[in-house]
Design a protein around this motif. Structure first.
Motif, PDB file in Angstrom:
ATOM      1  N   MET A 143       0.845  -1.167   0.000  1.00 28.61           N
ATOM      2  CA  MET A 143       0.000   0.000   0.000  1.00 28.61           C
ATOM      3  C   MET A 143       0.901   1.243   0.000  1.00 28.61           C
ATOM      4  O   MET A 143       1.755   1.387   0.845  1.00 28.61           O
ATOM      5  CB  MET A 143      -0.895  -0.045   1.245  1.00 28.61           C
ATOM      6  N   ASP A 144       0.690   2.130  -0.940  1.00 30.40           N
ATOM      7  CA  ASP A 144       1.505   3.340  -0.991  1.00 30.40           C
ATOM      8  C   ASP A 144       0.881   4.439  -0.114  1.00 30.40           C
ATOM      9  O   ASP A 144      -0.203   4.283   0.433  1.00 30.40           O
ATOM     10  CB  ASP A 144       1.694   3.806  -2.442  1.00 30.40           C
ATOM     11  N   ILE A 145       1.568   5.551  -0.011  1.00 29.15           N
ATOM     12  CA  ILE A 145       1.168   6.628   0.897  1.00 29.15           C
ATOM     13  C   ILE A 145      -0.186   7.221   0.503  1.00 29.15           C
ATOM     14  O   ILE A 145      -1.024   7.482   1.365  1.00 29.15           O
ATOM     15  CB  ILE A 145       2.262   7.733   0.925  1.00 29.15           C
ATOM     16  N   LYS A 146      -0.414   7.406  -0.795  1.00 28.76           N
ATOM     17  CA  LYS A 146      -1.676   8.010  -1.257  1.00 28.76           C
ATOM     18  C   LYS A 146      -2.855   7.132  -0.857  1.00 28.76           C
ATOM     19  O   LYS A 146      -3.862   7.632  -0.349  1.00 28.76           O
ATOM     20  CB  LYS A 146      -1.633   8.207  -2.764  1.00 28.76           C
ATOM     21  N   ASN A 147      -2.752   5.830  -1.059  1.00 28.94           N
ATOM     22  CA  ASN A 147      -3.833   4.925  -0.681  1.00 28.94           C
ATOM     23  C   ASN A 147      -4.003   4.867   0.837  1.00 28.94           C
ATOM     24  O   ASN A 147      -5.126   4.733   1.330  1.00 28.94           O
ATOM     25  CB  ASN A 147      -3.574   3.517  -1.226  1.00 28.94           C
ATOM     26  N   LEU A 148      -2.924   4.966   1.559  1.00 28.22           N
ATOM     27  CA  LEU A 148      -2.991   4.963   3.012  1.00 28.22           C
ATOM     28  C   LEU A 148      -3.769   6.171   3.520  1.00 28.22           C
ATOM     29  O   LEU A 148      -4.628   6.047   4.389  1.00 28.22           O
ATOM     30  CB  LEU A 148      -1.579   4.939   3.604  1.00 28.22           C
ATOM     31  N   PHE A 149      -3.492   7.352   2.959  1.00 23.04           N
ATOM     32  CA  PHE A 149      -4.202   8.558   3.370  1.00 23.04           C
ATOM     33  C   PHE A 149      -5.657   8.521   2.934  1.00 23.04           C
ATOM     34  O   PHE A 149      -6.537   9.002   3.644  1.00 23.04           O
ATOM     35  CB  PHE A 149      -3.493   9.811   2.837  1.00 23.04           C
ATOM     36  N   THR A 150      -5.918   7.961   1.777  1.00 19.93           N
ATOM     37  CA  THR A 150      -7.302   7.827   1.314  1.00 19.93           C
ATOM     38  C   THR A 150      -8.080   6.874   2.225  1.00 19.93           C
ATOM     39  O   THR A 150      -9.220   7.148   2.604  1.00 19.93           O
ATOM     40  CB  THR A 150      -7.337   7.305  -0.135  1.00 19.93           C
ATOM     41  N   ALA A 151      -7.464   5.775   2.617  1.00 18.40           N
ATOM     42  CA  ALA A 151      -8.126   4.795   3.486  1.00 18.40           C
ATOM     43  C   ALA A 151      -8.317   5.349   4.900  1.00 18.40           C
ATOM     44  O   ALA A 151      -9.311   5.044   5.555  1.00 18.40           O
ATOM     45  CB  ALA A 151      -7.316   3.507   3.530  1.00 18.40           C
ATOM     46  N   GLY A 152      -7.369   6.170   5.363  1.00 17.47           N
ATOM     47  CA  GLY A 152      -7.448   6.720   6.710  1.00 17.47           C
ATOM     48  C   GLY A 152      -8.461   7.824   6.856  1.00 17.47           C
ATOM     49  O   GLY A 152      -8.954   8.079   7.940  1.00 17.47           O
TER      50      GLY A 152
END
Length: 106
Positions: free
Chosen positions: A1-10
């Motif tokens: 999981m990259d940073i962009k997806n992590l922030f979107t999921a969070g």
């Protein structure tokens, strides 16, 4: 999981969390810099005071200590301080034993 997806999921929580983390790291770096500066200054003043005292120049030694009262107080009064890490178990342990025994009796 990259940073962009992590922030979107969070979601919304991730941005204050990121800001708080960056702020905490900045404060830690600033505090380390502060304590290194204080420690270096303290070592220089103490070295100067001890050299003056070894040369039997008591008047200059006292003048140097008077110009730096925070450092001289920190060094001379340090043995009189009782660390919180020592005092907490001495007071806290009997209190928790009392609490544990009082819970058992009920």
């Amino acid at each position: 999981m990259d940073i962009k997806n992590l922030f979107t999921a969070g979601g919304v929580v991730m941005w204050p969390l990121l800001l708080s983390s960056v702020l905490a790291v900045g404060l830690i770096v600033e505090l380390i810099k502060f304590w290194v500066t204080i420690s270096t200054r303290q070592q220089l003043v103490l070295r100067n005071v001890l050299n003056l005292y070894r040369q039997n120049n008591v008047v200059s030694t006292i003048d140097t200590l008077r110009k730096n009262p925070d450092i001289s107080a920190r060094v001379l009064l340090k043995p009189q301080e009782l660390p919180v890490g020592v005092m907490t178990p001495v007071v806290g342990a009997p209190f928790f034993v009392y609490l544990a025994k009082s819970k058992v009796k009920k």
